[in-house]
Write a protein that holds these residues in place. Structure first.
Motif: not given
Length: 324
Positions: A195-218
């Motif tokens: 539960r402590t890890s889940l409470n610290a988990a990011v929401n999907h909007q935060q992660l979405e921005t970072q994953l889009l950058q990763a996809i753009e990088k290849g």
């Protein structure tokens, strides 16, 4: 100095836990035993549901099926009787329950090591007290059983799981995967996550921005999760950008443990929750990041015990660039 006079030179047996997370943590104990006794055969006993995973452990010489935890004492009793006369002289019992400790006792293995537990005094010869103050990570408490009391734990030296190259190529063909771009393994499932890890988990909007950058990088992204998390994963992807939905290769629930090993071995890096798949990626040699939203959890989690690193979500894309 050893605590016991060990005259025999027979086989060694390790009774493994019954969950995937704990079995993967127990690999470190197997490493320690193999380094201490390189010429002694090292066998393990694990539930049938995990045999295809444990078969990939390079430290293991022979594998025995252990009864499932919910089975009767009679089944465990028979499992111990079946091991009589197999030339075992030492056993380590990692689970702290009563029934697994029955097995080496009924197999007449003379030296049996494990932690103190209910009704286990007559079953174990070398009874230890778990020192959570000295070894806060479960992986270190498991490792401590492999060494005599008072011996400091050496630095952990990971050993990669074995890969079946023939099966690996078949999986690439079956799931229409390619290796033309570097692979980012994403294991977002929440099963078994503290539960402590889940409470610290990011929401999907935060992660979405970072994953889009990763996809753009290849990067290409392979998503792994258990079959119990398929609906959860489908819902997660549905909330994300269409580019991510079209780009991420969703393998949730489609693979057995050994198949996940073969595909993870092709990746460069892993983005994970603190769960069994994070531990599996580490065992495959992947640099593994556990993503937090705003601050690193005070409870470091089980994967950090094998070398995973916590990372704030807004730093993710920057950390992925050097691995490309």
């Amino acid at each position: 100095m050893p605590r016991f006079k060990r005259a025999k030179l027979g086989r060694h047996l390790v009774i493994l836990p019954s969950s995937a997370e704990k079995v993967l943590l127990a690999q470190a104990t197997l490493n320690d035993l193999r380094s201490q006794y390189p010429k002694r055969p090292l066998d393990v006993m694990t539930p049938m549901s995990l045999t295809n995973l444990v078969q990939r452990f390079p430290q293991v010489d022979e594998l025995w099926n252990m009864p499932e935890p919910n089975m009767s004492i009679k089944v465990f009793w028979n499992a111990g009787i079946a091991l009589q006369g197999k030339d075992y002289d030492r056993a380590w019992v990692l689970p702290e329950r009563f029934k697994p400790a029955l097995i080496p006792a009924l197999a007449n293995i003379p030296e049996r090591t494990g932690y103190r537990g209910l009704y286990r005094y007559a079953l174990l010869m070398d009874i230890r007290l778990a020192r959570k103050d000295l070894h806060p990570h479960l992986v270190d408490r498991y490792r401590a059983l492999a060494w005599d009391i008072g011996v400091p734990l050496p630095d952990y030296q990971p050993i990669k799981l074995k890969v079946d190259e023939q099966q690996q190529q078949a999986l690439l063909k079956t799931h229409q995967l390619n290796l033309d771009k570097p692979i980012l393994v994403w294991t977002p499932g929440t099963q078994g996550v503290a539960r402590t890890s889940l409470n610290a988990a990011v929401n999907h909007q935060q992660l979405e921005t970072q994953l889009l950058q990763a996809i753009e990088k290849g990067w290409q992204i392979w998503l792994f999760a258990s079959r119990h998390e398929q609906l959860e994963i489908t819902d997660l992807l549905a909330k994300m950008d269409k580019i991510i939905q079209e780009t991420v290769i969703n393998l949730a629930g489609l693979l057995s443990w050994d198949e996940v090993v073969d595909l993870m071995a092709l990746a460069k890096i892993q983005l994970a929750q603190d769960n069994a798949l994070a531990l599996l990626g580490l065992s495959c040699g992947l640099p593994t990041y556990l993503i937090a939203a705003e601050k690193i959890p005070t409870n470091l989690g089980q994967a950090s015990g094998l070398g995973a690193s916590w990372l704030l979500v807004d730093q993710l894309a920057a950390h992925l660039i050097p691995w490309y």
